[in-house]
Design an enzyme around this catalytic site. Structure first.
Site, short mmCIF file in Angstrom:
data_model
loop_
_atom_site.label_atom_id
_atom_site.label_comp_id
_atom_site.label_asym_id
_atom_site.label_seq_id
_atom_site.Cartn_x
_atom_site.Cartn_y
_atom_site.Cartn_z
N ASP A 17 -13.50 -5.49 3.37
CA ASP A 17 -13.35 -5.34 1.92
C ASP A 17 -14.08 -4.08 1.47
OD1 ASP A 17 -13.28 -5.53 -0.85
OD2 ASP A 17 -13.60 -7.70 -0.85
N GLY A 18 -13.34 -3.04 1.23
CA GLY A 18 -13.93 -1.75 0.85
C GLY A 18 -14.70 -1.78 -0.45
N ALA A 40 0.83 -1.22 0.00
CA ALA A 40 0.00 0.00 0.00
C ALA A 40 0.86 1.26 0.00
CB ALA A 40 -0.91 0.01 1.23
N SER A 73 -3.13 4.48 5.75
CA SER A 73 -2.45 5.10 6.89
C SER A 73 -3.42 5.80 7.84
CB SER A 73 -1.43 6.12 6.40
OG SER A 73 -2.10 7.25 5.85
N SER A 82 -1.29 8.29 -0.72
CA SER A 82 -1.33 9.11 -1.94
C SER A 82 -0.52 10.38 -1.77
CB SER A 82 -2.77 9.48 -2.29
OG SER A 82 -3.51 8.34 -2.64
#
Length: 192
Positions: free
Chosen positions: A111-112, A26, A58, A29
Site C-alpha cells: 500500500d503506497g 490502472a 508498469s 501516465s
C-alpha cells in the site's frame, strides 16, 4: 526518458501523449507528465540517490529514475496490484537486466499510501496517483533535504512539490492543475 523504451511497459499506444490503460484499473501516465515529474525531481535523482516511486504500475517511470540514479543508487517501486508488480519486474528483467540484477531497482507489492518504511529515508518520492490530502506519512520518510512530487486533491487536483530543508521544515509549491486517478486501496481499484 530516452534511455528507457516506453513500449516495453505500455502494451497499447506507448508513444501517444495521453494516459494509457495497463489493466487492473490502472493507467500509465502521459509521457509529458513523466517528463514533468523527472524534471521536477532531477536534483534528487542524481547518481547514488535513493528514491521511492509510489503507484509504480508498469514500472516505466521507476526504470527512468533508475537510469538517472545509476548502479550506485536505488529506486523502490511500490504498487498494491501484485499482477502489475510482476509484469513490471518481467519487463525490467527482460529489457534492463543490469538494473534488476544489481539491486538498484526493487519492486514491491504494498500500500503506497504508507510509503515503504523498510528502505526509508528517501532523497525523493514520486506519487503517481492523487492523494486526497497532504501525504504526511510520505513526508516522514523523506530525507532532509528531500523532495516529494505528488498530485493532491479529491476533486480539484494540483501537482504539489514538497521540499524538506536540512532542518526538516517542509515548504509547498503548487505547480499545476491536473486530473489523476485517486491514490486508493487494492480493493477499490479492482472494483473499478
Amino acid at each position: 526518458m530516452r534511455s528507457v523504451d516506453r513500449a516495453h511497459f505500455a502494451p497499447h499506444n506507448p508513444y501517444e501523449d495521453s494516459p494509457q490503460y495497463i489493466g487492473y484499473g490502472a493507467t500509465i501516465s502521459a509521457p509529458h507528465m513523466h517528463g514533468y515529474a523527472l524534471e521536477g525531481l532531477r536534483d534528487y535523482l542524481k547518481p547514488g540517490m535513493h528514491v521511492l516511486d509510489i503507484g509504480s504500475g508498469s514500472g516505466y517511470l521507476t526504470a527512468c529514475m533508475a537510469a538517472m540514479v545509476g548502479k550506485g543508487g536505488r529506486v523502490v517501486g511500490i504498487d498494491h496490484i501484485s499482477e502489475l508488480v510482476e509484469t513490471s519486474q518481467g519487463a525490467l528483467s527482460q529489457h534492463y537486466p543490469e538494473w534488476a540484477d544489481c539491486g538498484c531497482i526493487h519492486m514491491v507489492t504494498g500500500d503506497g499510501r504508507d510509503g515503504y518504511p523498510p528502505d526509508a529515508p528517501y532523497d525523493c518520492i514520486h506519487v503517481g496517483a492523487a492523494s486526497p490530502e497532504r501525504p504526511d506519512k510520505l513526508l516522514a520518510q523523506l530525507k532532509s533535504p528531500g523532495r516529494l512530487f505528488a498530485p493532491v486533491g479529491k476533486y480539484s487536483q494540483q501537482i504539489i512539490v514538497y521540499d524538506k530543508d536540512s532542518s526538516g521544515t517542509v515548504k509547498q509549491n503548487d505547480l499545476m492543475g491536473v486530473v489523476y486517478v485517486p491514490l486508493t486501496n487494492e480493493h477499490k481499484q479492482r472494483k473499478e
